[in-house]
Design an enzyme around this catalytic site. Structure first.
Site, PDB file in Angstrom:
ATOM      1  N   PRO A  85       0.802  -1.242   0.000  1.00 58.18           N
ATOM      2  CA  PRO A  85       0.000   0.000   0.000  1.00 58.18           C
ATOM      3  C   PRO A  85       0.828   1.281   0.000  1.00 58.18           C
ATOM      4  O   PRO A  85       0.354   2.316  -0.481  1.00 58.18           O
ATOM      5  CB  PRO A  85      -0.814  -0.120   1.301  1.00 58.18           C
ATOM      6  CG  PRO A  85      -0.895  -1.584   1.558  1.00 58.18           C
ATOM      7  CD  PRO A  85       0.428  -2.130   1.113  1.00 58.18           C
ATOM      8  N   ASP A  86       2.045   1.248   0.537  1.00 55.73           N
ATOM      9  CA  ASP A  86       2.797   2.493   0.683  1.00 55.73           C
ATOM     10  C   ASP A  86       3.091   3.196  -0.641  1.00 55.73           C
ATOM     11  O   ASP A  86       2.760   4.384  -0.795  1.00 55.73           O
ATOM     12  CB  ASP A  86       4.094   2.239   1.455  1.00 55.73           C
ATOM     13  CG  ASP A  86       3.850   2.065   2.952  1.00 55.73           C
ATOM     14  OD1 ASP A  86       2.830   2.571   3.443  1.00 55.73           O
ATOM     15  OD2 ASP A  86       4.677   1.439   3.625  1.00 55.73           O
ATOM     16  N   PRO A  87       3.726   2.562  -1.619  1.00 59.00           N
ATOM     17  CA  PRO A  87       3.965   3.283  -2.867  1.00 59.00           C
ATOM     18  C   PRO A  87       2.688   3.631  -3.615  1.00 59.00           C
ATOM     19  O   PRO A  87       2.630   4.655  -4.306  1.00 59.00           O
ATOM     20  CB  PRO A  87       4.842   2.318  -3.683  1.00 59.00           C
ATOM     21  CG  PRO A  87       4.641   0.985  -3.069  1.00 59.00           C
ATOM     22  CD  PRO A  87       4.363   1.223  -1.621  1.00 59.00           C
ATOM     23  N   GLY A 124       1.429   6.685  -1.969  1.00 60.07           N
ATOM     24  CA  GLY A 124       2.338   7.776  -2.312  1.00 60.07           C
ATOM     25  C   GLY A 124       2.053   8.359  -3.684  1.00 60.07           C
ATOM     26  O   GLY A 124       2.034   9.586  -3.861  1.00 60.07           O
TER      27      GLY A 124
END
Length: 424
Positions: free
Chosen positions: A184-186, A189
C-alpha cells in the site's frame, strides 16, 4: 530548455518511512523544491539507528554502517532523493516559530503522522492555514483524520490486513499471505501526487489552499476491486486463488530453463487462447473439447498447467515471453530484483538514474513511471545528509544570520548529528 513541470513549487515535507517519502520523491523529480524537516532527536526512522548494533538492523552498502549510518541506510537513500534536509526541533517554541515562518513561504505541507500529532504540536491545519491561506496541507494517515480509529498507527503490512487485501492473497485453501513489500505504501504515495494536482488546480481557480485527508486504509480497500463488488451483489466472500483468476484461464506462473526462473501467463479470451496454442506449436489444442471454451478450460486447469509447464521448461523465460507476446498472449518473465535492474526495456525507457551518492557511492535509482512530453524530469539528486541544508533554509530562505544559526545549533534546535550518535 523546457521547464520542469513543478518548478517554483515549494514543499515542506514532514513525512517519514515510506508512503510520504515516495510522494515527495516523485514531486521532486518534477521540479518541486522539497524541504525535508526532521529533528536530531527524532529522525525519519528509515534512517535507522544513530548507533546501529554490529550486524543489526538497517540496510547499508556492503553491510557497513560507516561513520554516519543515518545517511547510508538503503530505505532512506532510495526514497529521499531530490530533497533538502532541515533539522528543526518542533517541540521548542523557537522551532515552532521558525517552522511557521517556513509555512508562510511554502505552497504545500505534507506529513504522515498519526491523526493528532500536528495538532498536539500546535501546528495543525487551522494554525498553518491562518499563517498561509494558500497552503495546501496533505495529511496522509493510517486510518484518516476522522473516525473512531483515527489515532491507530500502521505500516503497509498491517494495512493489508485491516483493509482486507491479505484475505485474497495466498493459495487456495491456505492462510492469508502478505505481499511482504508494504504494497500500500507506494500506491498511496503515487495517489498523493494526484491529490496534490487536484488541490493545486483548485487553488489556481479560487486562490485558496485546502486540507487533503488521505487515508491509507481506504486506498488499500480500493485495491480489492471486484471482490467488493461481488460481495455487494451476491454475498460471496472472495477466497485466495493462488496464481489463478476466476475469469482468466489459463493463468499461472510456470517454470522455465535455469534455476528459479519463471514465466507468468494470463489468457482472457478465445483469441488469446488460440494465439497461445499456435505459439506452443499445438494449434489443434484450440479445438480440443477439454479446452475449446472458457468453461471447459476452467474445468481442466490442472491439465492445462501440466501442458504449459512441459512447454515453458524448454525455454528461457525472456525467450518464452517474447514468443507468446508475438502471438498476442499476455505473458511476462518473472524477474528478480537484480534482473529488474538490468532489464533492457527499462534501460531503453531511461527509467533508471545512476546516482553518485557522496556517502553511499554509485547506485541505480528508480525514477518516475510517467513521462511528460513537454517537460523533462529532474535527474536524481542524492538523498541529503541530516541537516545538510540548514544554512540554506535558515539563512537564504528565512534570512537568519550566521550568529543566529550558530545559536540554534548550540541550543540543540538544529544540528547534523542525531541524539545518541557517537561523537564526531
Amino acid at each position: 530548455m523546457a521547464q520542469l513541470a513543478l518548478a517554483g513549487l515549494r514543499i515542506l515535507d514532514l513525512t517519514q518511512v515510506a508512503v510520504g517519502p515516495y510522494a515527495t520523491l516523485l514531486l521532486g523529480f518534477m521540479g518541486a523544491e522539497v524541504i525535508k524537516v526532521e529533528s536530531c532527536a527524532r529522525m525519519d526512522i528509515s534512517r535507522g539507528a544513530a548507533r546501529p548494533r554490529p550486524g543489526g538492523e538497517g540496510l547499508y552498502p556492503g553491510g557497513d554502517p560507516g561513520e554516519r549510518p543515518w545517511n547510508r541506510t538503503g530505505h532512506y537513500v532510495h526514497r529521499n532523493g531530490n530533497k533538502r534536509s532541515l533539522t528543526l526541533d518542533l517541540a521548542t517554541a523557537r522551532g515552532k516559530e521558525l517552522f511557521l515562518q517556513l509555512v508562510s513561504i511554502c505552497d504545500v505541507l505534507i506529513e504522515n503522522y498519526r491523526a493528532s500529532v500536528m495538532d498536539r504540536l500546535g501546528l495543525g491545519y487551522d494554525v498553518v492555514s491562518g499563517v498561509n491561506p494558500r497552503l495546501i496541507y496533505i495529511k496522509i494517515s493510517s486510518q484518516g483524520a476522522t473516525g473512531p480509529e483515527k489515532e491507530y498507527a500502521s505500516l503497509g503490512s498491517t494495512l493489508e490486513q485491516t483493509a482486507g487485501l491479505a484475505s485474497i492473497t495466498g493459495y487456495s485453501g491456505g492462510k492469508p499471505l502478505m505481499t511482504n513489500e508494504t504494497y500500500p505504501d507506494p500506491v498511496v504515495g503515487m495517489l498523493a501526487v494526484g491529490a496534490l494536482m487536484a488541490a493545486l488546480r483548485r487553488r489556481r481557480k479560487t486562490g485558496q489552499g485546502t486540507f487533503v485527508d488521505l487515508s491509507q486504509r481506504e486506498v488499500t480497500a480500493l485495491l480489492l476491486g471486484e471482490a467488493l463488488v461481488d460481495y455487494a451483489f451476491t454475498g460471496r466472500v472472495a477466497q485466495p486463488l493462488g496464481n489463478r483468476h476466476p475469469l482468466r484461464v489459463p493463468q499461472g506462473v510456470y517454470p522455465c530453463q535455469g534455476e528459479d526462473m519463471w514465466l507468468a501467463i494470463s489468457v482472457g479470451s478465445d483469441a488469446e487462447w488460440h494465439g497461445l496454442c499456435r505459439a506452443i506449436g499445438q494449434p489443434a489444442l484450440a479445438q480440443d473439447p477439454r479446452f475449446a471454451t472458457f468453461l471447459a478450460r476452467r474445468a481442466h486447469q490442472e491439465e492445462l498447467d501440466r501442458l504449459l509447464t512441459a512447454w515453458t521448461q524448454a525455454y528461457e523465460h525472456y525467450e518464452a515471453m517474447h514468443l507468446l507476446q508475438a502471438h498476442g498472449v499476455p505473458a511476462g518473465a518473472v524477474l528478480t530484483g537484480g534482473a529488474t535492474l538490468v532489464d533492457p526495456h527499462l534501460d531503453a525507457r531511461g527509467f533508471w538514474d545512476v546516482v553518485q551518492h557522496p556517502e553511499v557511492g554509485p547506485y541505480k535509482q528508480v525514477t518516475t513511471p510517467w513521462r511528460l512530453s513537454q517537460s523533462p524530469r529532474q535527474t536524481t539528486q542524492p538523498s541529503p545528509g541530516l541537516g545538510e541544508h540548514n544554512q540554506y533554509v535558515l539563512g537564504e530562505l528565512l534570512g537568519l544570520s550566521a550568529q543566529e544559526i550558530a545559536a540554534l545549533a548550540a541550543q540543540g534546535i538544529i544540528g547534523t548529528r542525531p541524539v545518541g550518535a557517537d561523537p564526531a
